[in-house]
Scaffold this motif. Structure first.
Motif, mmCIF file in Angstrom:
data_model
loop_
_atom_site.group_PDB
_atom_site.id
_atom_site.type_symbol
_atom_site.label_atom_id
_atom_site.label_comp_id
_atom_site.label_asym_id
_atom_site.label_seq_id
_atom_site.Cartn_x
_atom_site.Cartn_y
_atom_site.Cartn_z
ATOM 1 N N MET A 154 -57.368 59.815 -21.950
ATOM 2 C CA MET A 154 -58.573 59.808 -22.778
ATOM 3 C C MET A 154 -58.356 60.664 -24.028
ATOM 4 N N LEU A 155 -57.915 61.895 -23.864
ATOM 5 C CA LEU A 155 -57.678 62.781 -25.007
ATOM 6 C C LEU A 155 -56.570 62.229 -25.891
ATOM 7 N N ARG A 156 -55.535 61.667 -25.254
ATOM 8 C CA ARG A 156 -54.423 61.090 -26.025
ATOM 9 C C ARG A 156 -54.913 59.910 -26.863
ATOM 10 N N THR A 157 -55.733 59.058 -26.276
ATOM 11 C CA THR A 157 -56.273 57.899 -27.001
ATOM 12 C C THR A 157 -57.146 58.355 -28.164
ATOM 13 N N GLN A 158 -58.005 59.345 -27.924
ATOM 14 C CA GLN A 158 -58.870 59.853 -28.991
ATOM 15 C C GLN A 158 -58.043 60.483 -30.113
ATOM 16 N N THR A 159 -56.988 61.179 -29.751
ATOM 17 C CA THR A 159 -56.104 61.771 -30.755
ATOM 18 C C THR A 159 -55.408 60.686 -31.568
ATOM 19 N N GLN A 160 -54.914 59.645 -30.886
ATOM 20 C CA GLN A 160 -54.271 58.537 -31.594
ATOM 21 C C GLN A 160 -55.249 57.833 -32.525
ATOM 22 N N LEU A 161 -56.478 57.618 -32.064
ATOM 23 C CA LEU A 161 -57.505 57.006 -32.899
ATOM 24 C C LEU A 161 -57.760 57.851 -34.143
ATOM 25 N N PHE A 162 -57.944 59.141 -33.928
ATOM 26 C CA PHE A 162 -58.232 60.031 -35.051
ATOM 27 C C PHE A 162 -57.092 60.020 -36.064
ATOM 28 N N LEU A 163 -55.872 60.166 -35.594
ATOM 29 C CA LEU A 163 -54.721 60.205 -36.508
ATOM 30 C C LEU A 163 -54.519 58.872 -37.230
ATOM 31 N N ALA A 164 -54.730 57.760 -36.523
ATOM 32 C CA ALA A 164 -54.578 56.441 -37.155
ATOM 33 C C ALA A 164 -55.583 56.266 -38.289
ATOM 34 N N PHE A 165 -56.842 56.578 -38.035
ATOM 35 C CA PHE A 165 -57.853 56.387 -39.071
ATOM 36 C C PHE A 165 -57.824 57.502 -40.119
ATOM 37 N N LEU A 166 -57.284 58.651 -39.775
ATOM 38 C CA LEU A 166 -57.064 59.691 -40.780
ATOM 39 C C LEU A 166 -56.019 59.222 -41.792
ATOM 40 N N ARG A 167 -54.931 58.598 -41.299
ATOM 41 C CA ARG A 167 -53.914 58.045 -42.211
ATOM 42 C C ARG A 167 -54.526 56.975 -43.110
ATOM 43 N N ILE A 168 -55.365 56.149 -42.534
ATOM 44 C CA ILE A 168 -56.024 55.103 -43.325
ATOM 45 C C ILE A 168 -56.904 55.738 -44.394
ATOM 46 N N GLY A 169 -57.673 56.735 -44.013
ATOM 47 C CA GLY A 169 -58.538 57.418 -44.969
ATOM 48 C C GLY A 169 -57.760 58.148 -46.054
ATOM 49 N N LEU A 170 -56.618 58.710 -45.694
ATOM 50 C CA LEU A 170 -55.810 59.454 -46.671
ATOM 51 C C LEU A 170 -55.074 58.542 -47.642
ATOM 52 N N PHE A 171 -54.595 57.400 -47.167
ATOM 53 C CA PHE A 171 -53.733 56.550 -47.994
ATOM 54 C C PHE A 171 -54.395 55.257 -48.460
ATOM 55 N N GLY A 172 -55.673 55.079 -48.187
ATOM 56 C CA GLY A 172 -56.372 53.855 -48.567
ATOM 57 C C GLY A 172 -56.927 53.913 -49.979
ATOM 58 N N PHE A 173 -56.065 54.109 -50.956
ATOM 59 C CA PHE A 173 -56.497 54.164 -52.347
ATOM 60 C C PHE A 173 -56.992 52.807 -52.798
ATOM 61 N N GLY A 174 -58.065 52.800 -53.573
ATOM 62 C CA GLY A 174 -58.559 51.563 -54.150
ATOM 63 C C GLY A 174 -59.778 51.006 -53.440
ATOM 64 N N GLY A 175 -60.278 51.670 -52.429
ATOM 65 C CA GLY A 175 -61.484 51.212 -51.759
ATOM 66 C C GLY A 175 -61.212 50.445 -50.480
ATOM 67 N N GLY A 176 -62.298 49.920 -49.913
ATOM 68 C CA GLY A 176 -62.247 49.246 -48.625
ATOM 69 C C GLY A 176 -61.236 48.124 -48.505
ATOM 70 N N PRO A 177 -61.232 47.163 -49.443
ATOM 71 C CA PRO A 177 -60.272 46.063 -49.304
ATOM 72 C C PRO A 177 -58.815 46.532 -49.286
ATOM 73 N N SER A 178 -58.507 47.605 -50.007
ATOM 74 C CA SER A 178 -57.127 48.092 -49.997
ATOM 75 C C SER A 178 -56.784 48.781 -48.689
ATOM 76 N N MET A 179 -57.802 49.145 -47.905
ATOM 77 C CA MET A 179 -57.562 49.787 -46.618
ATOM 78 C C MET A 179 -57.236 48.768 -45.530
ATOM 79 N N ILE A 180 -57.611 47.522 -45.730
ATOM 80 C CA ILE A 180 -57.437 46.501 -44.692
ATOM 81 C C ILE A 180 -55.984 46.377 -44.243
ATOM 82 N N PRO A 181 -55.006 46.307 -45.164
ATOM 83 C CA PRO A 181 -53.615 46.251 -44.687
ATOM 84 C C PRO A 181 -53.209 47.506 -43.908
ATOM 85 N N LEU A 182 -53.766 48.655 -44.276
ATOM 86 C CA LEU A 182 -53.455 49.883 -43.544
ATOM 87 C C LEU A 182 -54.062 49.843 -42.141
#
Length: 188
Positions: A1-29
């Motif tokens: 459970m904690l591992r899954t939550q950590t993976q979720l957080f890190l995955a979407f943190l990367r998306i939030g950090l590198f998703g330049f250009g708005g929502g549509p540019s985040m889709i490939p990430l």
């Protein structure tokens, strides 16, 4: 459970950090993290989530983060993914707007925005090609190209909102009758 939550957080943190250009540019990430890296869903499910998300109001990145987070980690996962994707955007927005307010007339600041555009274009082109290949494999060349041309015509030439086009296709798929099965198929 904690591992899954950590993976979720890190995955979407990367998306939030590198998703330049708005929502549509985040889709490939999102696709990279959810389908390719963690295999939380397959391409077909991702395409369905993306299609349904596009028909609903609001930013696509938060809708996808909320749904995928919920699917993978329940209510806590949804909150976790939403916070991870939103906080970097808020921090970056405050920092970049402060930088722009002080140095907006500088060429290097203007070049930052212009430099991101080609990268986002390539990311969107790759996602488009992946979806085209998937559609071609399931529907065939003719249907894929026809649907793409009709959708493009409705959206770009007639100004129909993309959400309405996607909604109409989803409705058509729901209302399409099931193909009749032969007696030999029914007995299997």
């Amino acid at each position: 459970m904690l591992r899954t939550q950590t993976q979720l957080f890190l995955a979407f943190l990367r998306i939030g950090l590198f998703g330049f250009g708005g929502g549509p540019s985040m889709i490939p990430l999102v696709h990279q993290e959810v389908v390719e890296r963690h295999a939380w869903m397959d391409d077909e499910t991702f395409a369905d989530v993306l299609a349904i998300g596009n028909t609903l109001p609001g930013p696509i990145a938060t809708k996808m983060a909320g749904y995928i987070g919920y699917r993978v980690g329940g209510v806590l996962g949804a909150l976790n993914a939403l916070i991870a994707v939103i906080v970097p955007v808020i921090v970056a927005m405050v920092a970049l707007l402060g930088l722009y307010a002080r140095h907006g007339d500088q060429r290097w600041v203007q070049g930052m925005g212009q430099g991101v555009v080609p990268v986002v274009m390539v990311m969107m082109a790759k996602l488009t090609w992946d979806f085209f290949a998937k559609s071609r494999a399931s529907l065939g060349w003719l249907v894929t190209l026809t649907m793409g041309a009709v959708a493009g015509g409705l959206i770009y030439w007639l100004g129909v909102h993309p959400g309405l086009v996607i909604g109409a296709l989803l409705l058509a798929a729901l209302l399409r009758p099931e193909p009749r099965r032969t007696a030999s198929e029914a007995s299997k």
